[in-house]
Design an enzyme around this catalytic site. Sequence first.
Site: not given
Length: 291
Positions: A53, A97, A120
């Site tokens: 990422k 995460q 997200d």
Amino acid sequence: MSNIIDGKALSLSLKEQMKERIVELEAQYGRKPCLAVIIVGDNPSSRSYVRGKIKAAEFVGMDSRLIELPEDISEQDLLAKIAEINAESAVDGLLVQLPLPGHINEDRVIDAIDIAKDVDGFHPQNVAKLWLGRPCILPCTPKGIVAMIDSTGVNISGKKAVVVGRSNIVGKPVAKLLLDRNATVTIAHSRTADLPAVCREADVLVAAVGRPEMITADMVKPGAIVIDVGINRIPCIKEDGSEGSRLVGDVQFPGVSEVAGWITPVPGGVGPMTITMLMQNTIECFLARMA
Ligand code: NDP
């Protein structure tokens, strides 16, 4: 032999476009979009995803910030860190995460992220907006899957779609996005009776299960679009005879690619598109915050 939906190539072309867009955005607004990523602990898979990422953020030329926190951080301290980043005006996107260590409640962590920075798309308010059909940040993997289906040029309106898997991050949201494309959607799961028969009905088959190569050629309708979300590491013998491992999806590629019309490979399919959609979401959050 199927047409391959090349997620890597599609990602690269989208990221090249984003690179140019970010140069324009910086000229217009005086700063670049910025993505913050929090990682807790040393889980090797999480570390590798996070590296990907940050690398993508660097590639497209956006700012990024990696916040590495120890495995034993308390939930309270993690929530305090999230509040701090929520308040930072120069950060546009924040993701934590997953998975988190067992002593931390993931729901409380997701709920704590500012919805305007929820790149997200996991915050319950974003999820509610998705299901209500309101503008929202779409979760990255489902968004990438639909972009890959769109890239085939096949109109799926009125077609049958089967999603195998009903997780909150893939199965359920991708089913909603396919419904939004006017597909007739079935969500299958571990209790589905006669899964092969259900799958054989599908014009669009999305496998998001986490079981290596469980979708075999006899489960696929000839000509179907097959999207393989699974990322599974299985043991193998390397060329030099030593033991190693390799990545496979939830779809048995060699057999299914003889039957399907379109298929995504693993690696190089859904994975790169997920990261690319994260970049797109960060730009969207930036623009919404600048408006
Ligand atoms: P989850 O484990 O959360 O969900 C798996 C789903 O598969 C569940 O709904 C489960 O059913 C269903 N399932 C399990 N066994 C069977 C079976 N034998 N028959 C039918 N359904 C079954 O997984 P995720 O959705 O998080 O991830 C799925 C896969 O996708 C994993 O390999 C993961 O690594 C990968 N992934 C890849 C991403 C990418 O960017 N490429 C992003 C996210 C995930 P039930 O609900 O009944 O238990």
